[in-house]
Design a protein around this motif. Structure first.
Motif, short mmCIF file in Angstrom:
data_model
loop_
_atom_site.label_atom_id
_atom_site.label_comp_id
_atom_site.label_asym_id
_atom_site.label_seq_id
_atom_site.Cartn_x
_atom_site.Cartn_y
_atom_site.Cartn_z
N THR A 140 8.43 -2.45 -1.63
CA THR A 140 7.66 -1.22 -1.54
C THR A 140 6.28 -1.47 -2.12
OG1 THR A 140 9.68 0.09 -1.83
CG2 THR A 140 7.57 1.22 -2.18
N ILE A 141 5.25 -1.16 -1.35
CA ILE A 141 3.87 -1.32 -1.81
C ILE A 141 3.25 0.06 -1.90
CG2 ILE A 141 1.60 -2.33 -1.31
CD1 ILE A 141 3.06 -4.56 0.21
N ILE A 142 2.76 0.41 -3.07
CA ILE A 142 2.19 1.74 -3.29
C ILE A 142 0.68 1.63 -3.33
CG2 ILE A 142 2.11 3.72 -4.86
CD1 ILE A 142 4.85 2.79 -5.94
N GLY A 143 0.05 2.19 -2.31
CA GLY A 143 -1.41 2.16 -2.23
C GLY A 143 -1.90 1.33 -1.07
N GLY A 144 -2.66 1.96 -0.17
CA GLY A 144 -3.12 1.29 1.03
C GLY A 144 -4.61 1.00 1.03
N GLY A 145 -5.13 0.55 -0.12
CA GLY A 145 -6.52 0.11 -0.18
C GLY A 145 -6.63 -1.34 0.24
N TYR A 146 -7.66 -2.02 -0.24
CA TYR A 146 -7.85 -3.42 0.12
C TYR A 146 -6.65 -4.28 -0.27
CZ TYR A 146 -12.79 -2.70 1.26
OH TYR A 146 -13.97 -2.28 1.84
N ALA A 147 -6.23 -4.20 -1.53
CA ALA A 147 -5.15 -5.06 -2.00
C ALA A 147 -3.82 -4.73 -1.34
CB ALA A 147 -5.03 -4.96 -3.52
N GLY A 148 -3.49 -3.44 -1.27
CA GLY A 148 -2.20 -3.04 -0.71
C GLY A 148 -2.05 -3.41 0.76
N THR A 149 -3.09 -3.16 1.56
CA THR A 149 -3.00 -3.49 2.98
C THR A 149 -2.98 -4.99 3.21
OG1 THR A 149 -5.41 -3.28 3.20
CG2 THR A 149 -4.08 -1.36 3.76
N MET A 150 -3.76 -5.71 2.42
CA MET A 150 -3.80 -7.16 2.57
C MET A 150 -2.44 -7.77 2.27
SD MET A 150 -6.46 -9.78 0.64
CE MET A 150 -7.77 -8.56 0.83
N LEU A 151 -1.81 -7.32 1.18
CA LEU A 151 -0.50 -7.85 0.81
C LEU A 151 0.57 -7.43 1.82
CD1 LEU A 151 1.06 -9.45 -1.37
CD2 LEU A 151 1.53 -7.26 -2.48
N ALA A 152 0.55 -6.19 2.24
CA ALA A 152 1.54 -5.71 3.22
C ALA A 152 1.48 -6.53 4.50
CB ALA A 152 1.31 -4.22 3.51
N ARG A 153 0.28 -6.77 4.97
CA ARG A 153 0.11 -7.54 6.21
C ARG A 153 0.60 -8.98 6.04
NH1 ARG A 153 -4.72 -6.59 6.53
NH2 ARG A 153 -5.47 -8.53 5.64
N GLU A 154 0.30 -9.58 4.90
CA GLU A 154 0.68 -10.97 4.66
C GLU A 154 2.20 -11.14 4.54
OE1 GLU A 154 -1.11 -13.57 4.73
OE2 GLU A 154 -3.18 -12.90 4.51
N LEU A 155 2.89 -10.11 4.05
CA LEU A 155 4.33 -10.21 3.84
C LEU A 155 5.15 -9.58 4.97
CD1 LEU A 155 4.55 -9.38 0.02
CD2 LEU A 155 4.74 -11.64 1.09
N ASP A 156 4.47 -9.05 5.97
CA ASP A 156 5.15 -8.29 7.03
C ASP A 156 6.18 -9.11 7.79
OD1 ASP A 156 5.57 -5.94 8.51
OD2 ASP A 156 4.16 -6.56 10.07
N GLN A 157 5.96 -10.40 7.89
CA GLN A 157 6.90 -11.27 8.61
C GLN A 157 8.00 -11.82 7.70
OE1 GLN A 157 6.72 -11.86 11.92
NE2 GLN A 157 4.91 -10.55 12.08
N HIS A 158 7.93 -11.53 6.40
CA HIS A 158 8.83 -12.19 5.45
C HIS A 158 9.75 -11.23 4.70
CE1 HIS A 158 6.39 -15.80 6.06
NE2 HIS A 158 5.35 -15.00 5.96
N ALA A 159 9.49 -9.93 4.79
CA ALA A 159 10.31 -8.95 4.08
C ALA A 159 10.26 -7.62 4.82
CB ALA A 159 9.81 -8.79 2.64
N ASP A 160 11.12 -6.71 4.41
CA ASP A 160 11.12 -5.34 4.94
C ASP A 160 10.10 -4.55 4.13
OD1 ASP A 160 11.61 -2.80 5.83
OD2 ASP A 160 13.76 -2.81 5.39
N ASP A 198 -2.48 2.68 11.87
CA ASP A 198 -1.40 2.49 12.85
C ASP A 198 -1.14 1.03 13.22
OD1 ASP A 198 -1.61 5.20 12.75
OD2 ASP A 198 -2.30 5.49 14.80
N GLY A 199 -2.18 0.22 13.37
CA GLY A 199 -1.98 -1.14 13.86
C GLY A 199 -1.82 -2.19 12.78
N LEU A 200 -1.72 -1.76 11.51
CA LEU A 200 -1.69 -2.73 10.41
C LEU A 200 -0.44 -3.59 10.40
CD1 LEU A 200 -2.96 -3.76 7.72
CD2 LEU A 200 -1.60 -1.98 6.57
N LEU A 201 0.74 -2.96 10.52
CA LEU A 201 2.00 -3.68 10.40
C LEU A 201 2.71 -3.76 11.76
CD1 LEU A 201 3.39 -2.12 7.09
CD2 LEU A 201 2.01 -4.20 7.38
N LYS A 202 3.31 -4.91 12.01
CA LYS A 202 4.07 -5.09 13.25
C LYS A 202 5.55 -4.81 13.03
CE LYS A 202 0.23 -6.50 15.03
NZ LYS A 202 -0.58 -5.52 15.80
N ASN A 203 6.05 -5.04 11.83
CA ASN A 203 7.47 -4.89 11.55
C ASN A 203 7.77 -3.80 10.52
OD1 ASN A 203 8.31 -7.23 13.20
ND2 ASN A 203 7.16 -8.39 11.68
N GLY A 204 6.98 -3.75 9.48
CA GLY A 204 7.20 -2.79 8.42
C GLY A 204 6.79 -1.39 8.81
#
Length: 363
Positions: free
Chosen positions: A6-26, A60-66
């Motif tokens: 779970t990532i709380i906050g969709g600023g620079y850091a949150g979106t960057m981390l979410a995108r990087e981990l999207d293929q590796h975790a839920d 909308d287009g940030l994550l492919k899986n999450g």
């Protein structure tokens, strides 16, 4: 079984981390706003309003899986985040990336992007009408704004006011000298070691009484508009509700070597709220996100976090400071950069095409 993060906050850091981990975790990204704002480019947008259509981007287009849940977290208990409406989101790990606040119109003051854009356009209208503009605060935002306005609107007199005796005193002296020289070339008047007496407000631009302000030494300055850019403040409400979190003098949460602020081994913080020794810049949070991505990926594969090399901040503070598309300076690992490198890396496009790609969005 796939681990849940779970990532709380969709600023620079949150979106960057979410995108990087999207293929590796839920991945579940919790963010109350419908659209992301590229705040770095907001500085130039005040001088070039057409950019507003390019820097407010749907999630909308940030994550492919999450998935992205629109909401605001009210509390955290263990590995459960509870939203203000009572909905609970459980994860194996939680990353808090709630970022920082800043004076209007550089960052959203609420959750409504329409209100944010309305305020931005109001300030742009004030800039259009003003002949003399005073910018209070000569950090990154203030200095860049002075350069952007002077470049795009040379008919206006811009005065940059700093309480410090030198520009960027925490960086190599060459950086401050270069910025001072280039601001002068653009026609910006720089007043160092000065404050405005009785600053009316610090959270938004304002029109001063009788179109004049006085510096602390009594010197009067013509100003049809005053733009305060005093600095960022970390958003740490969630962390302050946890008993064992401590904070540094700037209000950032102290962390261990693995970016954890508490004894909970599965709770992490990243970005502007983390007291790591990094500056509150894109350069700093990019290093943190890069390390945390690798650490969590290794952890997901079964490696103990304590067996991973702890996080180390940049050995020296780094920054890139464009002054319009062609001027600027920076402090990078190899030394102080001049206009050419600063323009090539950041100044010409301000990373706007990059974020269009990363959010899979076309204006």
């Amino acid at each position: 079984m796939t681990k849940k993060i779970t990532i709380i906050g969709g600023g620079y850091a949150g979106t960057m981390l979410a995108r990087e981990l999207d293929q590796h975790a839920d991945i579940t990204l919790i963010e109350p706003r419908e659209k992301w704002v590229h705040n770095v480019a907001m500085i130039r947008a005040l001088a070039r309003p057409e950019l507003l259509d390019e820097i407010v981007i749907p999630y909308d287009g940030l994550l492919k899986n999450g998935k992205i849940i629109r909401g605001r977290v009210a509390s955290i208990e263990g590995n459960i985040a509870t939203l203000q409406d009572g909905f609970e989101i459980a994860g194996d790990m939680i990353v808090i990336a709630t970022g920082s606040t800043y004076a209007a119109p550089f960052k959203m003051q609420g959750d409504d992007e329409a209100a944010f854009l309305t305020k931005a356009k109001q300030v742009i209208n004030q800039i259009d009408k003003a002949k003399n503009i005073a910018i209070v605060g000569a950090g990154a935002v203030g200095s860049e704004l002075a350069g952007e306005l002077a470049f795009a609107r040379p008919e206006k007199q811009v005065t940059l006011i700093s309480a410090d005796e030198n520009l960027f005193p925490d960086y190599p002296a060459k950086l401050g000298r270069s910025m001072l020289r280039q601001l002068g070339e653009l026609g910006v008047k720089v007043r160092l070691g000065e404050r405005i007496a009785n600053l009316k407000q610090t959270d938004a631009p304002f029109v001063p009484t009788k179109n004049k302000i006085k510096l602390s030494d009594g010197f009067p300055i013509d100003a049809d508009l005053v733009i305060p850019v005093i600095g960022s403040k970390p958003v740490t409400d969630l962390l302050r509700a946890l008993e064992d979190v401590t904070f540094d003098e700037s209000g950032r949460a102290k962390v261990d070597g693995w970016l954890r602020p508490t004894a909970n081994p599965d709770l992490f913080v990243v970005g502007d709220i983390a007291s790591t020794g990094d500056t509150m810049t894109i350069v700093g949070l990019t290093r943190q996100v890069g390390w945390l991505k690798k650490a969590l990926k290794a952890h997901l594969r079964g490696k103990r976090l304590e067996d991973i090399n702890p996080y180390k901040p940049w050995s020296k503070p780094l920054i890139l400071l464009p002054l319009g598309p062609d001027k600027g300076a920076g402090a990078l690992p190899f030394g102080v950069t001049g206009p050419f490198s600063t323009s090539t890396i950041k100044g010409k496009k301000l990373f706007i095409p990059r974020y269009h790609r990363e959010f899979d969005w076309k204006p």
